[in-house]
Design a protein around this motif. Structure first.
Motif, PDB file in Angstrom:
ATOM      1  N   ILE A 194      26.530   9.606 -23.898  1.00 57.25           N
ATOM      2  CA  ILE A 194      27.229  10.708 -23.247  1.00 57.25           C
ATOM      3  C   ILE A 194      27.178  11.951 -24.127  1.00 57.25           C
ATOM      4  O   ILE A 194      27.502  11.894 -25.321  1.00 57.25           O
ATOM      5  N   VAL A 195      26.751  13.062 -23.547  1.00 55.83           N
ATOM      6  CA  VAL A 195      26.772  14.357 -24.226  1.00 55.83           C
ATOM      7  C   VAL A 195      27.837  15.197 -23.537  1.00 55.83           C
ATOM      8  O   VAL A 195      27.743  15.462 -22.333  1.00 55.83           O
ATOM      9  N   LEU A 196      28.845  15.594 -24.297  1.00 58.34           N
ATOM     10  CA  LEU A 196      30.026  16.230 -23.725  1.00 58.34           C
ATOM     11  C   LEU A 196      30.163  17.660 -24.235  1.00 58.34           C
ATOM     12  O   LEU A 196      30.366  17.892 -25.433  1.00 58.34           O
ATOM     13  N   ILE A 197      30.010  18.617 -23.325  1.00 63.75           N
ATOM     14  CA  ILE A 197      30.157  20.036 -23.662  1.00 63.75           C
ATOM     15  C   ILE A 197      31.609  20.448 -23.432  1.00 63.75           C
ATOM     16  O   ILE A 197      32.174  20.200 -22.368  1.00 63.75           O
ATOM     17  N   THR A 198      32.222  21.074 -24.427  1.00 61.36           N
ATOM     18  CA  THR A 198      33.630  21.450 -24.279  1.00 61.36           C
ATOM     19  C   THR A 198      34.009  22.544 -25.267  1.00 61.36           C
ATOM     20  O   THR A 198      33.301  22.782 -26.254  1.00 61.36           O
ATOM     21  N   HIS A 199      35.132  23.213 -24.986  1.00 59.43           N
ATOM     22  CA  HIS A 199      35.720  24.110 -25.975  1.00 59.43           C
ATOM     23  C   HIS A 199      37.075  23.569 -26.430  1.00 59.43           C
ATOM     24  O   HIS A 199      37.797  24.219 -27.169  1.00 59.43           O
ATOM     25  N   GLU A 200      37.388  22.337 -25.986  1.00 58.75           N
ATOM     26  CA  GLU A 200      38.684  21.731 -26.268  1.00 58.75           C
ATOM     27  C   GLU A 200      38.557  20.645 -27.332  1.00 58.75           C
ATOM     28  O   GLU A 200      37.965  19.601 -27.090  1.00 58.75           O
ATOM     29  N   MET A 201      39.126  20.890 -28.507  1.00 60.24           N
ATOM     30  CA  MET A 201      39.017  19.926 -29.591  1.00 60.24           C
ATOM     31  C   MET A 201      39.794  18.647 -29.306  1.00 60.24           C
ATOM     32  O   MET A 201      39.474  17.584 -29.846  1.00 60.24           O
ATOM     33  N   ASP A 202      40.813  18.721 -28.457  1.00 61.36           N
ATOM     34  CA  ASP A 202      41.536  17.506 -28.066  1.00 61.36           C
ATOM     35  C   ASP A 202      40.594  16.503 -27.402  1.00 61.36           C
ATOM     36  O   ASP A 202      40.726  15.291 -27.588  1.00 61.36           O
ATOM     37  N   VAL A 203      39.671  17.032 -26.611  1.00 63.39           N
ATOM     38  CA  VAL A 203      38.698  16.186 -25.915  1.00 63.39           C
ATOM     39  C   VAL A 203      37.786  15.493 -26.925  1.00 63.39           C
ATOM     40  O   VAL A 203      37.544  14.280 -26.850  1.00 63.39           O
ATOM     41  N   VAL A 204      37.284  16.258 -27.873  1.00 62.18           N
ATOM     42  CA  VAL A 204      36.395  15.712 -28.902  1.00 62.18           C
ATOM     43  C   VAL A 204      37.129  14.657 -29.724  1.00 62.18           C
ATOM     44  O   VAL A 204      36.609  13.568 -29.995  1.00 62.18           O
ATOM     45  N   MET A 211      29.704  15.212 -33.461  1.00 62.77           N
ATOM     46  CA  MET A 211      29.854  16.502 -32.790  1.00 62.77           C
ATOM     47  C   MET A 211      29.032  17.574 -33.486  1.00 62.77           C
ATOM     48  O   MET A 211      28.621  17.434 -34.639  1.00 62.77           O
ATOM     49  N   ALA A 212      28.797  18.655 -32.737  1.00 64.81           N
ATOM     50  CA  ALA A 212      28.180  19.856 -33.286  1.00 64.81           C
ATOM     51  C   ALA A 212      29.020  21.050 -32.852  1.00 64.81           C
ATOM     52  O   ALA A 212      29.505  21.097 -31.723  1.00 64.81           O
ATOM     53  N   ILE A 213      29.200  22.001 -33.753  1.00 64.87           N
ATOM     54  CA  ILE A 213      29.897  23.248 -33.440  1.00 64.87           C
ATOM     55  C   ILE A 213      28.843  24.333 -33.281  1.00 64.87           C
ATOM     56  O   ILE A 213      27.992  24.523 -34.155  1.00 64.87           O
ATOM     57  N   VAL A 220      26.463  25.534 -36.268  1.00 62.24           N
ATOM     58  CA  VAL A 220      26.989  25.962 -37.570  1.00 62.24           C
ATOM     59  C   VAL A 220      27.561  24.792 -38.366  1.00 62.24           C
ATOM     60  O   VAL A 220      27.749  24.900 -39.580  1.00 62.24           O
ATOM     61  N   GLU A 221      27.849  23.671 -37.687  1.00 67.21           N
ATOM     62  CA  GLU A 221      28.298  22.465 -38.386  1.00 67.21           C
ATOM     63  C   GLU A 221      28.067  21.266 -37.471  1.00 67.21           C
ATOM     64  O   GLU A 221      28.219  21.365 -36.255  1.00 67.21           O
ATOM     65  N   GLU A 222      27.707  20.137 -38.090  1.00 64.09           N
ATOM     66  CA  GLU A 222      27.382  18.953 -37.295  1.00 64.09           C
ATOM     67  C   GLU A 222      27.672  17.709 -38.109  1.00 64.09           C
ATOM     68  O   GLU A 222      27.507  17.701 -39.337  1.00 64.09           O
ATOM     69  N   GLY A 223      28.170  16.648 -37.424  1.00 70.96           N
ATOM     70  CA  GLY A 223      28.417  15.418 -38.147  1.00 70.96           C
ATOM     71  C   GLY A 223      29.412  14.515 -37.453  1.00 70.96           C
ATOM     72  O   GLY A 223      29.748  14.690 -36.273  1.00 70.96           O
ATOM     73  N   ASP A 224      29.895  13.515 -38.190  1.00 71.94           N
ATOM     74  CA  ASP A 224      30.873  12.563 -37.696  1.00 71.94           C
ATOM     75  C   ASP A 224      32.194  13.277 -37.392  1.00 71.94           C
ATOM     76  O   ASP A 224      32.667  14.088 -38.202  1.00 71.94           O
ATOM     77  N   VAL A 225      32.780  12.990 -36.225  1.00 75.45           N
ATOM     78  CA  VAL A 225      34.006  13.685 -35.813  1.00 75.45           C
ATOM     79  C   VAL A 225      35.128  13.496 -36.825  1.00 75.45           C
ATOM     80  O   VAL A 225      35.810  14.458 -37.209  1.00 75.45           O
ATOM     81  N   TYR A 226      35.324  12.284 -37.280  1.00 73.12           N
ATOM     82  CA  TYR A 226      36.400  12.007 -38.234  1.00 73.12           C
ATOM     83  C   TYR A 226      36.210  12.824 -39.508  1.00 73.12           C
ATOM     84  O   TYR A 226      37.154  13.454 -40.012  1.00 73.12           O
ATOM     85  N   GLU A 227      34.987  12.841 -40.037  1.00 72.76           N
ATOM     86  CA  GLU A 227      34.724  13.556 -41.282  1.00 72.76           C
ATOM     87  C   GLU A 227      34.885  15.062 -41.108  1.00 72.76           C
ATOM     88  O   GLU A 227      35.363  15.751 -42.017  1.00 72.76           O
ATOM     89  N   ILE A 228      34.492  15.573 -39.946  1.00 72.31           N
ATOM     90  CA  ILE A 228      34.636  17.013 -39.710  1.00 72.31           C
ATOM     91  C   ILE A 228      36.106  17.392 -39.611  1.00 72.31           C
ATOM     92  O   ILE A 228      36.539  18.423 -40.139  1.00 72.31           O
ATOM     93  N   PHE A 229      36.917  16.558 -38.944  1.00 71.27           N
ATOM     94  CA  PHE A 229      38.350  16.827 -38.887  1.00 71.27           C
ATOM     95  C   PHE A 229      38.978  16.748 -40.277  1.00 71.27           C
ATOM     96  O   PHE A 229      39.877  17.520 -40.603  1.00 71.27           O
TER      97      PHE A 229
END
Length: 337
Positions: A194-204, A211-213, A220-229
């Protein structure tokens, strides 16, 4: 599963060329939920529409399940697209057709034998929890129900990839949560990427693995969601995360801080340990919690706390080092010594 290689998309407008996507390269693994985040105009929707060639890239290539879509023509491209489902923000249902007919339309377009269509539609309706809405029209459905029909339609031809373009943006928070849980279930049980396009970080935060920003057409940034948070590197990423986890202290609170103000991040199982109480007992410092919470990302705890430390300079320094040795990160916000 999906390899995006140096992809660019340039639009020709009356005012000249406009870059929608600028030299983006990403790899999305099979069976994961991948979030692409950005504000309006960041290029995320252009990027996702290039994945199934609804928009043909200006440069670069898209490989899905080993097939370079940019090299396919007409019928072969149509066949490849059948394995890429897509759901939209505004559902895109045909208002004059019933729920059954909306889903069946995808099967007919794929030339599925007519004697197989009814059973497949029934199966899909059961999957998304809408068996009782078979013969109603979209106008009689709630927003969440319409999106469930959209999901059923997108899954009709057993795709390997599901593209979601702002699929929850038009929904209220409770309905959003139910749709995200459905997508999570589909991902787990059917192993659909699943590729999910959103502007809502709650969704991610709720369902994405990586994820990628995006900003101005670039990642500008890409990687594991947990590590990025836990450790965002880019200022835009920090801005997005602050919309979900905010630790800005009010000015009156900051004015009263006389000691050293630190932000402490605990990752994984460490978030539940008694590190702070151990530190207070071990060193001659006093700790005052000002803000904090433990959030769960992909069921893993992430603790973030803001606290004031008071004591002699040497003891405070040793206390900070002790916390840092047992946690992910300590950031000195204000040095009160």
């Amino acid at each position: 599963m999906i390899n995006i290689n140096h992809l660019s998309k340039v639009y020709q407008t009356k005012k000249g060329e406009v870059s929608g996507v600028n030299n983006v390269s990403l790899t999305i693994n099979e069976g994961e939920i991948y979030g692409i985040v950005g504000y309006s105009g960041a290029g995320k929707s252009s990027l996702v529409r290039c994945i199934n060639l609804l928009e043909r890239p200006t440069k670069g290539n898209i490989t899905v399940d080993g097939v370079d879509l940019t090299k396919l023509k007409s019928e072969k491209l149509r066949q490849a697209r059948l394995k890429i489902g897509m759901i939209f923000q505004h559902f895109n249902l045909v208002s004059q057709k019933t729920v059954f007919e909306n889903i069946a339309f995808s099967l007919k377009a794929a030339k599925v034998p007519s004697n197989q269509i009814a059973s497949r539609v029934e199966e899909l309706l059961a999957m998304v929890g809408l068996s009782d809405k078979r013969d109603v029209y979209p106008g009689q459905l709630s927003g969440g129900q319409k999106q469930r029909v959209g999901i059923a339609r997108a899954l009709a031809n057993d795709p390997k990839v599901l593209l979601c373009d702002e699929a929850t943006s038009a929904l209220d928070p409770t309905t959003t949560k139910s749709i995200l849980q459905l997508l999570k279930k589909i991902n787990k049980e059917m192993n659909i990427t699943i590729v999910l396009i959103t502007h809502e970080m709650d969704v991610v935060k709720e369902i994405c693995h990586r994820m990628a920003i995006m900003q101005a057409g670039k990642v500008v940034e890409e990687g594991d969601v947990y590590e990025i948070f836990a450790s965002p590197k880019n200022e835009l990423t920090r801005e997005f995360i602050s919309s979900v986890i905010s630790f800005d202290l009010p000015a009156p609170v900051l004015e009263k801080v006389t000691g050293t103000l630190v932000k402490v991040i605990f990752k994984g199982e460490i978030a539940g340990e008694s590190i702070i109480s151990d530190m207070v007992q071990k060193f001659k410092v006093k700790g005052n919690f000002l803000h904090g919470s433990i959030d769960y990302i992909q069921d893993a705890p992430l603790g973030i706390f803001v606290m004031e430390l008071n004591g002699e300079k040497n003891e405070v320094s040793k206390a900070i080092q002790y916390i840092e040795n047992r946690s992910a990160h300590v950031e000195v916000i204000k040095d009160g010594i």
